[in-house]
Design an enzyme around this catalytic site. Structure first.
Site, PDB file in Angstrom:
ATOM      1  N   ASP A 279       0.852  -1.008   0.031  1.00  0.00           N
ATOM      2  CA  ASP A 279       0.025   0.040   0.009  1.00  0.00           C
ATOM      3  C   ASP A 279       0.977   1.064   0.046  1.00  0.00           C
ATOM      4  OD1 ASP A 279      -2.173   1.675  -0.025  1.00  0.00           O
ATOM      5  OD2 ASP A 279      -3.048   0.850   1.579  1.00  0.00           O
TER       6      ASP A 279
HETATM    7  C1  NOJ Z   1      -3.951   3.934   0.028  1.00  0.00           C
HETATM    8  C2  NOJ Z   1      -5.034   3.027   0.259  1.00  0.00           C
HETATM    9  O1  NOJ Z   1      -5.021   2.685   1.534  1.00  0.00           O
HETATM   10  C3  NOJ Z   1      -5.219   1.898  -0.963  1.00  0.00           C
HETATM   11  O2  NOJ Z   1      -6.619   1.370  -0.706  1.00  0.00           O
HETATM   12  C4  NOJ Z   1      -5.316   2.717  -2.108  1.00  0.00           C
HETATM   13  O3  NOJ Z   1      -5.405   1.541  -3.119  1.00  0.00           O
HETATM   14  C5  NOJ Z   1      -4.031   3.218  -2.323  1.00  0.00           C
HETATM   15  N1  NOJ Z   1      -3.775   4.588  -1.109  1.00  0.00           N
HETATM   16  C6  NOJ Z   1      -3.517   4.108  -3.795  1.00  0.00           C
HETATM   17  O4  NOJ Z   1      -4.583   5.089  -3.936  1.00  0.00           O
END
Ligand code: NOJ
Length: 753
Positions: A279
């Site tokens: 993430d």
């Molecule tokens: C953080 C989020 O937790 C995740 O779900 C998301 O896909 C990413 N950012 C990218 O935007």
């Protein structure tokens, strides 16, 4: 579909011809180029995380040309993706195409119901179709890969991301997860209309302590295996191409650096052949978690633990090459990661034609079409849950002489689009007021009053909401007057869409501002009230639930929200949704979920509920306001004749359990028939009830059907303390009904043979 399980499983991600091509390509790659494939940069079309210091897009393209980037996120549109792809393909030494990722959560431009809403449909074809349309629109805008579906089981309404999942139950969560993966990915990743999906967040992110986003977690192994992991396993079995890890830890180890989760379970036990993306900056956050000394140490730990692609930390870019050269990390670790990433690129067809998703004509023709709106409206109406209809106020007549529509949410064209709204145009949803106005006959007098204020401020994903102005009561008099002069009052209450979503935890889950106060005033002048709830998390507001005769839970329903709600309000569609989460009576009950483990002191233990020595609250009932699986219809269903084929079964048997369901009301309608078990004693404590199947079935007036579920050892099995999935001989309650409480019950004994 047996027991609600979709059967058209996708094939494996391994194709021998592709593996051979990967061998050939990897033989030409330097270690820098390999690490480059493991590096993902954001662009600035959409901001979905804290931006890195070096914000200059030009530098990033330079890195693409140098072969130091394998993927970009947040780059959108046929033209922009074409230009970026051209740099990768024409300027980098090996011309390896980029894979473009984006958060296509519940639609790209045409918005579908937020995930917790479409899970409320319990209709896997609806769920699948919504994702397929989202994939069609996103792929036409050059996107190859969505960071969805989120399949975190969530039981804490304070957590803003509860809106993004399928609720509290692992069985429903697993069915929704596989339907979503199948919807996004279709039958072949190579098809133009499909995109790669991501099972996220692996894992345990829904268990952040106190519902506080980005917090650490307390999660035991029993819950991990039996509750958190099943949707991920189902997604892997459905052929999901990628998995995203998470911000949280498991057992004190950040999941990004967790070998047990990523290597042992996901890649080894489940044979997952796609790749794991971190993430946003979760590698960079490991030193902040105080689990790694610095970014280099974090890169080492993440790579070793099986994180294949680094989203936005630069840890791999800056350090992985050195770690391999110095012998700290074996090159085979990098090779495995690169092979997985290239595999997905090959499967998407990017090596055959890197520009195949970059057609401006396709982009124009496929986005936000009338057809997509029709499908979105259909999904939205099927996602609405009728919580209460005590005096049969609903459905309303389209010729109702006068109708007051109250609440700033009723004329809000933005909130129904929900959080995580992709590229939806601001204010592009059909409001409730518009939906009502276009449904009623010309003789009906529809009067709107705003009544209360909701949160305001710049309505952007990245900005905090402002709550000033929500105590304003200047609209009360006009609203009360309108209510007093109307036959029926429809009151829209709930949450602004950016009260939920990422980074939107709250310490209260009741209605903000003056909403309840206004509702009480309206009720005092006209009790014929229908409340339409629009919210991203369960709302606890006992007065409302106890005093208002008709209540619809609509969540945030997407582009066609107002039309879909009007379809239900005026009876063009008979509501069929069921809750995928419990609705608490108050915040103090949170986390509350139907499938909790049995306490040693349940109700009235040992025999006297007047004494205090049993598990209860002294100031509140301990039951939820509305149970998991609850949802009414304008018709009624009678359950009878629960019949099990045999009271005993052997491990190798498959037996049927059936029930008669009859539509006893005056309208045709659909019912979600739910099948639960309880394992009466076992080597580890099992939940008091566990969903094991469901079927959504249409019934004509007076129609009766025999509904059958099958039971085999797997239906009765669970992961024990040895992490083995097994069924233990013993007795089980077998229960079927229309929600998790009102159930017919019989018994079954699993024999030791
Ligand atoms: C953080 C989020 O937790 C995740 O779900 C998301 O896909 C990413 N950012 C990218 O935007």
């Amino acid at each position: 579909m047996a027991n609600g399980v979709l059967t058209d499983k996708r094939s494996s991600l391994i194709d021998p011809d592709i593996e051979k091509k990967i061998d050939d390509l990897m033989a030409k790659m330097t270690i820098e180029e390999k690490v480059g494939q493991m590096n993902q940069y954001t662009s600035t079309w959409d901001v979905t995380g804290p931006m890195p210091d070096e914000g200059d897009t030009k530098d990033r393209y330079q890195k693409v040309a140098e072969g130091k980037v394998g993927s970009m996120l947040n780059i959108l549109g046929a033209q922009a993706t074409y230009e970026a792809q051209k740099i990768a393909v024409e300027n980098s030494r090996l011309g390896i195409p980029l894979i473009f990722g984006y958060d296509v959560i519940h639609g790209y431009k045409t918005m579908f119901p937020i995930p917790i809403a479409d899970a409320s449909s319990w209709d896997m074809e609806v769920v699948k179709k919504g994702c397929a349309i989202a994939a069609k629109e996103a792929s036409a805008a050059g996107v190859h890969w969505t960071f969805a579906p989120m399949m975190d089981i969530a039981r804490d309404a304070r957590w803003g991301r509860i809106m993004e999942g399928a609720g509290e139950d692992p069985f429903l969560g697993a069915r929704v997860a596989e339907a979503r993966v199948q919807g996004f990915q279709g039958y072949s990743l190579c098809d133009l209309d499909t995109i790669a999906a991501t099972a996220k967040h692996f894992s345990g992110y829904g268990f952040v302590i106190a519902g506080l986003d980005y917090n650490t977690t307390e999660l035991n192994q029993n819950t991990l295996f039996n509750t958190v992991l099943p949707p991920f396993k189902a997604a892997v079995e459905a052929g999901v191409a990628t998995v995203m890890n998470a911000f949280n830890d498991y057992n004190g180890i950040p999941v990004t650096g967790n070998e047990f989760l990523q290597r042992d379970i996901l890649k080894k036990d489940w044979n997952f052949d796609g790749f794991i993306v971190s993430d946003w900056n979760t590698i960079g956050e490991m030193p902040i978690h105080q689990y790694a000394k610095d970014l280099k140490d974090a890169a080492f730990k993440a790579a070793k633990a099986g994180t294949d692609m680094d989203m936005e930390s630069r840890g791999y870019e800056y350090h992985l090459g050195d770690l391999v050269r110095s012998g700290k990390i074996e090159e085979s670790v990098v090779n495995d990661a690169v092979r997985r990433i290239l595999r997905v690129k090959f499967l998407l067809g990017l090596f055959d034609d890197p520009y195949k998703y970059c057609s401006e004509e396709r982009e124009k023709a496929n986005i936000n079409t009338e057809e997509h709106k029709v499908i979105s409206r259909d999904a939205a109406k099927r996602s609405i849950v009728l919580l209460k209809n005590e005096t049969s106020l609903l459905p309303l007549s389209k010729n109702i002489p006068s109708l007051a529509v109250i609440g700033s949410l009723a004329d809000d064209k933005d909130t129904p689009l929900g959080s995580w709204r992709g590229q939806a145009l601001e204010n592009s949803a059909v409001s409730l007021l518009e939906g009502i106005r276009s449904a009623v006959g010309s003789s009906s007098d529809v009067r709107f009053e705003k009544g209360y204020n909701l949160a305001s401020g710049k309505r952007e994903f990245t900005q905090e909401l402002k709550f000033e102005g929500i105590d304003d009561t200047s609209g009360f008099d006009a609203a009360t007057e309108a209510a007093s002069k109307s036959n029926v009052v429809v009151v829209a209450l709930g949450e602004e869409c950016f009260q939920s979503g990422e980074g939107r935890s709250q310490t209260s889950i009741n209605l903000k501002g003056k909403q309840l106060e206004l509702l009480k005033k309206l009720h005092s002048v006209n009790p014929n009230i229908v409340v339409v709830l629009m919210n991203g998390r369960p709302v606890a507001e006992p007065w409302l639930y106890e005093n208002i005769p008709s209540i619809l839970e609509t969540w945030h329903l997407g582009s066609e929200a107002g039309n879909a709600i009007a379809d239900v309000l005026f009876g063009d569609y008979n509501p069929s949704g069921k809750l995928p989460v419990s609705i608490p009576r108050n915040l103090g009950q949170v986390p509350i979920y139907y499938n909790h483990n049995q306490t040693g002191r349940p109700f009235g233990y040992p025999n006297d509920a007047d004494m205090v020595f049993w598990s209860h609250y002294t100031d509140s009932d301990k039951t939820p306001q509305y149970y998991f699986g609850h949802g009414l219809s304008y018709t009624s269903f009678k359950y009878s004749d629960l019949c099990i084929e045999s009271p005993t079964m052997n491990m190798s048997d498959t037996i049927n359990v059936s029930v008669r369901v009859k539509n006893t009301g005056a309208l045709a309608g659909e019912e979600v028939i739910q099948f639960y078990i309880n394992d009466k004693y076992s080597s580890t404590i099992r939940p008091v009830k566990e969903l094991k199947g469901f079927q959504k079935v249409h019934f004509e007036v007076g129609e009766e059907k025999l509904i059958t579920f099958t039971i085999d050892w797997q239906t009765l099995a669970f992961y024990g303390s040895d992490q083995e999935f097994k069924a233990e001989p013993g007795e089980f309650d077998i229960m079927i009904g229309g929600n998790s409480q009102d159930l017919l019950k019989t018994e079954l004994e699993l024999l030791d043979s």
